[in-house]
Design an enzyme around this catalytic site. Sequence first.
Site, PDB file in Angstrom:
ATOM      1  N   GLY A 159      26.924   2.327  -5.847  1.00 32.03           N
ATOM      2  CA  GLY A 159      27.105   1.478  -6.821  1.00 32.03           C
ATOM      3  C   GLY A 159      26.620   0.842  -7.745  1.00 32.03           C
ATOM      4  O   GLY A 159      25.124   2.024  -7.857  1.00 32.03           O
ATOM      5  N   GLY A 164      21.007  -2.237 -12.469  1.00 31.72           N
ATOM      6  CA  GLY A 164      21.403  -0.836 -12.364  1.00 31.72           C
ATOM      7  C   GLY A 164      22.429   0.003 -11.567  1.00 31.72           C
ATOM      8  O   GLY A 164      22.865   0.091 -11.264  1.00 31.72           O
ATOM      9  N   LYS A 181      17.014   2.550  -6.313  1.00 33.27           N
ATOM     10  CA  LYS A 181      18.004   2.273  -7.568  1.00 33.27           C
ATOM     11  C   LYS A 181      17.234   2.467  -8.027  1.00 33.27           C
ATOM     12  O   LYS A 181      15.838   2.015  -8.150  1.00 33.27           O
ATOM     13  CB  LYS A 181      18.148   0.516  -6.567  1.00 33.27           C
ATOM     14  CG  LYS A 181      18.940  -0.605  -7.778  1.00 33.27           C
ATOM     15  CD  LYS A 181      18.754  -1.937  -7.195  1.00 33.27           C
ATOM     16  CE  LYS A 181      19.650  -2.777  -8.090  1.00 33.27           C
ATOM     17  NZ  LYS A 181      20.040  -4.476  -7.885  1.00 33.27           N
ATOM     18  N   ASP A 277      19.002 -13.961  -5.927  1.00 30.57           N
ATOM     19  CA  ASP A 277      20.501 -13.393  -5.919  1.00 30.57           C
ATOM     20  C   ASP A 277      20.804 -13.237  -4.523  1.00 30.57           C
ATOM     21  O   ASP A 277      21.196 -11.642  -4.436  1.00 30.57           O
ATOM     22  CB  ASP A 277      19.839 -11.694  -6.809  1.00 30.57           C
ATOM     23  CG  ASP A 277      20.871 -11.403  -6.979  1.00 30.57           C
ATOM     24  OD1 ASP A 277      22.180 -12.303  -7.861  1.00 30.57           O
ATOM     25  OD2 ASP A 277      20.918 -10.093  -7.951  1.00 30.57           O
TER      26      ASP A 277
END
Length: 473
Positions: A159, A164, A181, A277
């Site tokens: 994804g 990023g 990531k 987040d």
Amino acid sequence: MQVWVDYNGTEKQIKISLAPISEGKPNIPLMSYMRDLSPILNEAMYVGFSSSTGSILTSHYVLGWSFKMNGNAQELSQLPKLPRIGADKIYKLLTIGLPVIFVSIVLVLFLIGVNYAIRKKKKFAELLEDWELEYGPQRFKYKELYIATKGFREKELLGKGGFGKVYRGILPTSKIEIAVKRISHDSRQGMKEFVAEIVSNGRLRHRNLVPLLGYCRRKGELLLVYEHMPNGSLDKYLYGQPAITLDWSQRFRVIKGVASGLLYLHEEWDQVVVHRDVKASNVLLDGEWNGRLGDFGLARLYDHGGDPQTTHIAGTLGYLAPEHTRSGRATTSTDVFAFGVYLLEVACGRRPIEAQGSDVSILVDWVFSCWNRGNILVATDRKLGTEFIAEEMELVLKLGLLCSHTEPTARPRMRQVVQYLEGDHTLLPELSLGASATGLAFSHKEGFDDFANGGGYTESLYVPEATLLSGGR
């Protein structure tokens, strides 16, 4: 080869014939050309020969010639032998050329090898400073991650988002399945503190957190290495027409799991960890469909009882608490706000902000309007049908509204949230929407629009003092 050039002054014709040295003059010329040469020929003239080479170097020799005016030239005989060509060259080639060629080949291969080694070293070059040595095993080599993800090829892409891309990989030695990531980090200032917090987060251990295994720093890039979650992120099971729809029992278990993980971050670890987040796309599902909160790239730490420092605004539009967009201070309360939006996401199967033609629909405001009309269960995700426990659904929806209260002091702490989700009402027998006569002012667009447009447009919905969770489980 032998060549005949004949010119007939009466007919004004030039003929050129060509034949091998062992054969006679052909009957038919190779070329025939009508041209009057009388203006060109003089009483006294010279006859000569010239030749030219092509792309390959050659040597031309004239072994004999004859010339005759007003008649046929004499046939050539007793021609000298061709000179021996290449004898000296072959000797020089064997004694000088071959060694030079061999040395040149060896030198070229050496230079190619050196260039390959330099390029390979540059390709896997990392930034390593003295202060990073203490982190030891938590730092991965870039080469190791490159091999694990098969060169970060697109086929391994899990994804991507604003911070990023995430790649699946298998560590070559331990065979552990990982998710890597890649984050761009152009600013050198604060990198030490940033990496220190990342490594600190790597020490977090909770069943509902995605384990951060370590990091790698290379040029302007930071790579975070997580344990891979085989069932991916929660959001792909909520929106649109998912291939698999999670039933309510699975969703409720995921909700309680993430709440437990946030409680650990806020109150139960050595320091306070503000995730910054919290959202459905950062909740990952392991092989047993348990919810795990991941992506600690924005997380901030401070001591218990300490004061969180003001930083730049970070997070995802739709989950930002209004006070965070004004002050830049990320706290456990701003995490609770995002968690409230996340609760509504899971229960309603809708994104926090959705475009509906020329209008924008705010999920929190929509659920609040359903509650205000006396039927909050209308907001339930239609994909669930009637297969859900109404008391649990009502609790989640109302708790989502309360957590996303625009007044930070009105939001519950994560310990209270966990208690409610577990059905423990002994400490908090009643959780009300407002504690004053004016009640709760929902100004969600203040947080969204101020951040997106820099404007001051707000929409406030006022709620009279009332019990939000009465009747809820």
